[in-house]
Structure formats: C-alpha cells, structure tokens
Scaffold this motif. Structure first.
Motif, short mmCIF file in Angstrom:
data_model
loop_
_atom_site.label_atom_id
_atom_site.label_comp_id
_atom_site.label_asym_id
_atom_site.label_seq_id
_atom_site.Cartn_x
_atom_site.Cartn_y
_atom_site.Cartn_z
N ALA A 1 0.69 -1.09 0.25
CA ALA A 1 -0.08 0.09 0.05
C ALA A 1 0.80 1.34 0.07
O ALA A 1 0.51 2.34 -0.47
CB ALA A 1 -0.86 0.19 1.07
N GLU A 2 2.27 1.10 0.46
CA GLU A 2 2.83 2.34 0.44
C GLU A 2 3.78 2.58 -1.05
O GLU A 2 4.51 3.37 -0.95
CB GLU A 2 3.93 2.21 1.40
N THR A 3 3.41 1.52 -1.75
CA THR A 3 4.29 1.78 -3.10
C THR A 3 3.27 2.47 -4.14
O THR A 3 2.05 2.96 -3.82
CB THR A 3 4.41 0.33 -3.74
N THR A 4 3.86 3.17 -5.15
CA THR A 4 3.59 4.10 -6.12
C THR A 4 2.06 3.31 -6.91
O THR A 4 1.50 3.82 -7.64
CB THR A 4 4.36 4.63 -7.14
N GLU B 1 -2.56 1.40 -5.91
CA GLU B 1 -4.04 1.50 -6.73
C GLU B 1 -4.04 0.46 -7.83
O GLU B 1 -5.16 -0.18 -7.83
CB GLU B 1 -4.22 2.86 -7.26
N HIS B 2 -2.97 0.30 -8.68
CA HIS B 2 -2.97 -0.62 -9.83
C HIS B 2 -3.38 -2.14 -9.29
O HIS B 2 -3.95 -2.88 -9.83
CB HIS B 2 -1.74 -0.38 -10.53
N ILE B 3 -2.35 -2.20 -8.32
CA ILE B 3 -2.42 -3.79 -7.61
C ILE B 3 -3.59 -3.94 -7.17
O ILE B 3 -4.20 -5.07 -7.15
CB ILE B 3 -1.08 -3.79 -6.95
N GLU B 4 -4.14 -2.93 -6.42
CA GLU B 4 -5.70 -3.21 -5.61
C GLU B 4 -6.58 -3.54 -6.80
O GLU B 4 -7.51 -4.35 -6.62
CB GLU B 4 -6.01 -2.02 -5.06
N HIS B 5 -6.66 -2.83 -7.72
CA HIS B 5 -7.49 -2.91 -9.29
C HIS B 5 -7.19 -4.34 -9.66
O HIS B 5 -8.16 -5.09 -10.15
CB HIS B 5 -7.05 -1.88 -10.07
N GLN C 1 4.07 11.63 -2.67
CA GLN C 1 4.79 12.51 -3.79
C GLN C 1 4.02 12.94 -5.08
O GLN C 1 3.81 13.73 -5.79
CB GLN C 1 6.04 12.26 -4.34
N LYS C 2 3.31 11.55 -5.46
CA LYS C 2 2.31 11.44 -6.75
C LYS C 2 0.92 11.65 -6.17
O LYS C 2 0.16 11.84 -7.30
CB LYS C 2 2.74 10.07 -7.03
N LYS C 3 0.47 11.51 -5.05
CA LYS C 3 -1.09 11.77 -4.80
C LYS C 3 -1.16 12.38 -3.56
O LYS C 3 -0.71 11.84 -2.62
CB LYS C 3 -1.78 10.29 -4.99
#
Length: 745
Positions: A266-269, A272-276, A573-575
């Motif tokens: 969950a701390e990686t960039t 969200e993609h992995i969750e999907h 940093q990205k979200k």
C-alpha cells in the motif's frame, strides 16, 4: 494400469470439488443479482446463498465435500486481509490522530468487556464469552463505506472520524487474532503469555514493515517497465503468500501475514493498480468465504438461541452506539458529530466472522457461537442505514432535551480539547529517543538472531569462519549501532533543554543508555561466535574501530535512511490525500469532488462559476491527471475529470454536492432505440422543393442528412440552403423507427 487408476482416482476427488465450487459460485451469483436489485449489502446475499447451499437446507442442492470448501474459505480470508491491507497502509494509522484513536479504543474496550459479561450472564464458558466480546468490538468497514456512499455523507466532517476509527479497529483486530490464539492455546489468561505475544507481534510487525518498505518498492520501481498486468498480479500474490508462510512459521495466523504484505504494498506507487488487479481474485475467494460462513447457519440452532441472538443484537446496537459516542465526546468532538460517529459504528461484519472462525478452527468455542454472530451481523447490516439517517435528527433532539448546563460543558470541553495541540519540549525529546532506541534495537536484534540461526551453523567447524561471520555481521549492523548510540535526534529541543540545569542530567543519562545498548549488542554478538575471553578482546577492538570511523558510519546510515524514506514517501509525492483534513476548532474541513463528464461547469472559469458566492466554499487545489494546481486563481478553468478539493462546513459541502449535481447535463427524455445509416429515394411530396433547413429532417429523425446523390453527382454534408428535388437519393443517419414512419415505402 497404475496410471489409469491414478487418473481415475484424481477424477473421483476432483468431481465433487468442481461441482461444489460451481454450486457455490452459482448461488453466490444469483444472490448478488437479487441483492443488487434490492440495494442491500452483497455480504448478506452471500450468507443467504451459503445457507441455501449448505446441509441445513433440504430443498436445494447441497455441498458434498465440506473440507475442500473450508480450504477455499481459508484462502478467501487470506485474500480478504491482503486487500484490506492494500487499503490500509501504516501511514494512514499514523495520520489518524488522537480523536479517532480514542473513539475506537474506548468502543473496543467497552464492547469486549460488555460482550464478556453478557456471555457470562447467559451461562456461557469463559472462552465463548471472550470470543463473543472480541467479535462485538469490531465494526464493519464494508457496510459503513457502502452506507455512506448510498446516503451521500462521505463529505461530512464526522465521516473522517468514523474512517479513522475503522483504521484503528482493523489494526486492533489483527492484534486480537494473535492474542486470542495465545489464550486459546494456553487455555488460560496469562499476563506473561499475553505480554510475550504482544512484544513478539510488535517485533515482527516493525521488522517486516521496515524490511518490506526498504526492499519491495525498490524492486517494483526497478522492474516497472518490464511488468505487465499479468506479471504484476502474479508477483503481488506471490509476495502475499510468501508473507503468509513467513507469518505461519513464526507462529502467527496466515491472515496476519497477508494483512502485513498488503499494508507494505500500500506504500508503493503502484498500490492502486495492484489493488485493481487483485480485486477480481479477492471477490472470487471472498465470495467463497462468505458463502462458507452462511453454510454454518443452522435454523435449529437459531431457533434454540433466538433469545441470545436478540439480546446480543440489542447489546451490539446500543452498546456500540453509546460507547463510540462516549469515546468521540472524550476525544473532544462536539455532541452532534459524536452521536453521528457512534450511530454509524453500531454493527459487526467481516472481521467478526474471521475472529469467530478462529475460535472454531482452534476448537475452543462452541458450535452455536458462529451462527449467532452471523445472525447478529445480518440484523445490524439492515439497521445501519437507518441509524446513520437518524443520527442527525437524534443529535438535534438531544441538544434540545439535555440540560443547557450539560450542553455548555460539552461545548467547552470540545473547544478546550481541540485547542490543546502543544507538546512540551521534554516530551518531544523523550519520544525521539524512544523511537530511536526501539527501531534500531529491533533491527540490530533481528540481524543478530538471523546470523546466529543461519550463518553460525555453516561456519562452526571452520578455522576462521567464526571471525569472518562475526565481522560480516558487525559490518551490517554498524550503521544502526552508530544511529543507536551517537546519532543526534531532536537537536533543537535538546540544545534548548541543555541550557537549563535541571535537564542536563536526564539528557546525559539518555546518551549513556544509548551508548550502553550499543556496547551490549556488540558484546552479545561476539559472545555468540566466540568464547567469553576472545569476545571481550574482540569487543574492545570493535569499539575502538567503531569510534574511529563515525563519519563513514554516518554517511552509510543516511544512505540507508534516505532510501527507506524515499520508498515510504514516494506514493505521497504523486498523490495528495487531504480528504479528511480538518480546520479545528472551526467546523470547516477539506473534501474532494470530481467534475463529471456530463457537467456543464466544464470549460468555465472559477470567476464565472462563483462557487464561493453561491455556496460559500473555497477551492484548495485542483488535481488534473498528474498535475496539481494549488490555490487556483479565478481565471483557472475546470475540465471533465478534474478532482477539486474544497474547504467548507458540512452544510456547505452538502450544498456544493447538490450544486454539482444540478449542473450536470440532463439526458433527453426520448431514448433512441437504434441509430442507423439509411439510403432513401425522395418521393414524398412533402419535402420536394424545400431546402434542407426548411425540411427539418434533423429534428424529425433525430439525425443528420449526411449526403445527397443527384443525377450521378454526390454532395457530402450538404448545406442547409440546398433545395431537395424529386428522386434525390438521401443518405440519413438517424432513428430507424422515425425514418420508417416519415418515409413510408
């Protein structure tokens, strides 16, 4: 012949497994369709589907191989907890703050005690009562999220407190799984055993988290351009199952390992993609798990225990609502928000099933407990939306009926509690040193234990093996030894306190404690690899070398620390996630909305929209893809898909939500059944001699005249002043039925 018999045997075992899985998924699918139509929680549909497919319902095909289904269900728990971890993230826990923590912990402690006492009052065994208290203490994240979505209250201020409390409850539930396993194995409540379990859990949680954040995001970033969706899914599930095996090897439940790996990813960039990608896997096995829970519902048991089910349901609703409300008040929330928080948390759900299933798997709880918990969950699932709706008017009723003196005291306490945000300088220093000591002690201890377990057996019989292994281990832990003993923390606060005479002694004591711990760990390591005499000599040498190279150790440690912090903060940093930030002590808070594709606000400037003048909200930032426009000016335009963060009160954000909905383009009342391209020869006298514009073909066919063919000449997209002539070939795109009616052949 043996091969044929082996194939036949495998087919014999495979047939019931496949038929059972097919039956489970078929009943689950039908239940999903029905409950989706009824707008009820899908979890409830799965439970009923399980009941129908179970052995307690005779008018429906039943499961044949219960053992295989139990294995599927255990896999389901693993993927459910992995997905929960993906949504969790330890950083969210650190951001929750005191308000949600106090609310959650007050409610958990109260319900564990109440559940235990109710169980004892009904004559249940001690273990049944303990597990009952644990199941009643954890609210359902799934049910609350669905209810908030349907009622449109996610943007209200109290929702932030509820979500924070759910995060705390999730981590407490994980701790409960470990503690309940310890209690069940020892068959008694031992303070020493519980403390050992807690220390062991904390140790492994920290070391897994630190190691995972250091390694896993780096691997995913390096391989980002090589990873397809398929590979990313496989790697994610592999990491999950590896952590499950690791957790099982050190004596924890597999569910804990899955949750930890999910929270690390969950701390990686790419979280969200992995969750999907994982969602379909989670949905599949999650459905099997909830269906398997429904299979344990025995109508005879529920009839026999109808009175306990009723009592426990009432205890759950009123106990959780009151204890959560009291916890929110205790944390400094106003009365209205406290009541809304309390009534939102008055249910049990998925974690309660997992805790109850743990009791069955450990064979320490009675068979009746599980179906009772399921029945209570089903009832509280239905009551949750009504309680959330009633919370605001009920809070208003209390404000009118309670003595004015009480209301004034609550308001004064809330204002004072929210105003208290300062922490003393000495507290800052103590916290910084304790964090430094705990983290580096765990890292150093884990490296030494791994070295003694896996490296020492390999070198015990070699001449210089012990010395080489000890040297390698010291080199690995040396940056952490430097940080434990010599690294300065809270520098400004320490310098400030050192100027006061009374704090000089305690500060020097903290320094000597840290130095002493570093020396102890060096000695402890050397004593493992050498005899005591050689270890003392090596210790002196190691300390001398250690003190001679502080600069190099400092640089090495900061490389490690910077790498860890980069991985930890990369996603942020990205979200930017400021959805539930509050402006205390005012009622204002920040909430995000999305500009829909159908909105007619798209393309307009903020000056033209006049949000502040019409609704009273301000825009903090606009997120457009990967671009974030902070504090936009009035000339900034909105575009479809923009995510805007607005600042306002509950009433203002609610009004703004209506404002956005009102500015969405309405769908036309006439729904087109079929749009076609058709060639028509013009023989209808009604249109001959009229221009394209005068004929009103566009309006009458809900379409377009895209071409006219006349005496071999073709006019593409004809102008509106072109006059239609007899026998013209018209090319029309429009409604099939309307064109058939107008140009009857």
């Amino acid at each position: 012949m043996s091969t044929v018999s082996a194939v036949a045997e495998a087919s014999h075992h495979l047939k019931p497994l496949i038929s059972d899985l097919g039956l489970i998924l078929m009943t689950a699918g039908i239940a999903v369709l029905i409950f989706k139509k009824l707008k009820q929680p899908l979890v409830l549909g799965y439970l009923i589907a399980g009941f129908l497919a179970g052995n307690h319902f005779d008018f429906f095909p039943s499961i044949k191989d219960i053992k295989s289904v139990e294995i599927w269900a255990e896999i389901g728990i693993i993927f459910l907890l992995f997905s929960l971890g993906l949504e969790f993230s330890f950083k969210k826990l650190m951001k929750v703050g005191g308000t949600s923590s106090i609310t959650a912990l007050t409610q958990i402690i109260a319900m564990v005690c109440i559940g235990f006492l109710v169980g004892q009052w009904m004559g249940w065994s001690t273990m049944n009562s303990i597990f009952l208290g644990a199941t009643l203490s954890i609210s359902s994240t799934t049910i609350i999220l669905k209810t908030f979505d349907e009622l449109g209250v996610k943007s209200q201020k109290f929702a932030g407190n509820v979500f924070g409390a759910l995060i705390v409850e999730d981590i407490v539930a994980i701790v409960m799984l470990v503690l309940l396993s310890t209690v069940a194995v020892s068959d008694q409540i031992s303070g020493t055993s519980l403390l050992q379990s807690i220390f062991k859990l904390v140790f492994f949680l920290i070391i897994w988290f630190l190691g995972g954040i250091f390694i896993i995001p780096t691997i995913l970033k390096k391989a980002k351009h090589l990873l397809t969706d398929e590979m990313l899914l496989i790697i994610s599930l592999a990491l999950c199952l590896m952590m499950v095996g690791l957790a099982a090897n050190v004596g924890f439940s597999p569910a804990l390992g899955a949750f930890i790996m999910g929270s690390i990813i969950a701390e990686t960039t790419q979280a969200e993609h992995i969750e999907h990608l994982v969602k379909p896997v989670k949905d599949l096995f999650g459905a099997v798990f909830f269906v398997s829970v429904g299979m344990l519902i025995d109508p005879d048991t529920l009839i026999t225990y109808a009175v306990p089910v009723s009592i426990i349901t009432l205890v759950t609703i009123f106990g959780k609502a009151l204890s959560s409300t009291f916890g929110a008040l205790l944390s400094g929330q106003p009365l209205r928000q406290s009541v809304q928080t309390g009534m939102s948390l008055a249910q049990i759900g998925e974690f309660s099933f997992i805790i109850a299933s743990l009791g069955i798997s450990l064979k320490v709880t009675s068979d009746f407990l599980y179906p009772i918990v399921v029945a209570v969950s089903a009832v509280t699932t239905f009551t949750t939306p009504f309680l959330v709706k009633m919370a605001d008017p009920f809070a208003g009723y209390l404000e009118k009926k309670l003595p004015r003196k009480w209301i004034r005291r609550i308001d004064r306490y809330s204002a004072n509690a929210q105003a208290i945000r300062s922490v003393s300088t000495w507290q800052v220093v103590i916290r910084a040193h304790l964090l430094q000591i705990v983290l580096h002690t765990i890292i150093i201890t884990s490296v030494i234990l791994l070295s003694s377990k896996y490296v020492l057996p390999l070198v015990e019989n070699s001449k210089f093996g012990n010395a080489i292994a000890a040297l390698i281990t010291i080199v690995i832990i040396s940056p952490f030894l430097w940080a434990l003993s010599l690294r300065r923390v809270a520098v400004k606060e320490v310098d400030q306190l050192f100027e006061e005479r009374k704090y000089r002694g305690p500060i020097l004591m903290l320094f000597f404690i840290r130095m002493g711990l570093a020396v102890f760990y060096i000695g402890f390591l050397l004593n493992i690899f050498f005899s005591p005499l050689i270890a003392i000599f090596a210790l002196v040498m190691a300390i001398v070398i250690y003190l001679l190279f502080p600069k190099q150790l400092h640089e090495q440690y900061h490389k490690i620390e910077n790498h860890f912090l980069t991985n930890l903060n990369d996603r942020e940093q990205k979200k930017i996630d400021r959805r539930y930030a509050n402006l205390n002590p005012w009622d204002g808070h920040m909430t995000t909305f999305e500009i829909s594709k159908e909105s007619n606000l798209a393309g307009k400037t903020l000056r033209e929209i006049k949000m502040r003048e019409l609704v009273g909200v301000n825009i903090a930032y606009i997120k457009r893809g990967e671009i974030i426009i902070q504090i936009p000016n009035k000339n900034e335009r909105l575009f479809p898909g923009d995510e805007i963060c607005v600042i306002g009160t509950d009433a203002q954000t609610k009004e703004f939500s209506k404002f956005l909905t009102q500015h969405e383009v309405e769908v036309a009342n006439t729904i087109t059944d079929e749009i076609i391209l058709r060639q028509i020869e013009l023989t209808n006298e009604e249109f001959i001699g009229l221009s394209v514009g005068q004929s009103k073909l566009r309006e009458r066919t809900h379409g377009l005249l895209v071409g006219v063919e006349r005496k071999g000449q073709r006019m593409l997209n004809p102008e509106s002043n072109i006059v239609l002539e007899k026998n013209d070939l018209l090319w029309l795109v429009g409604d099939k039925k309307l064109m058939a009616e107008i140009f009857k052949e």
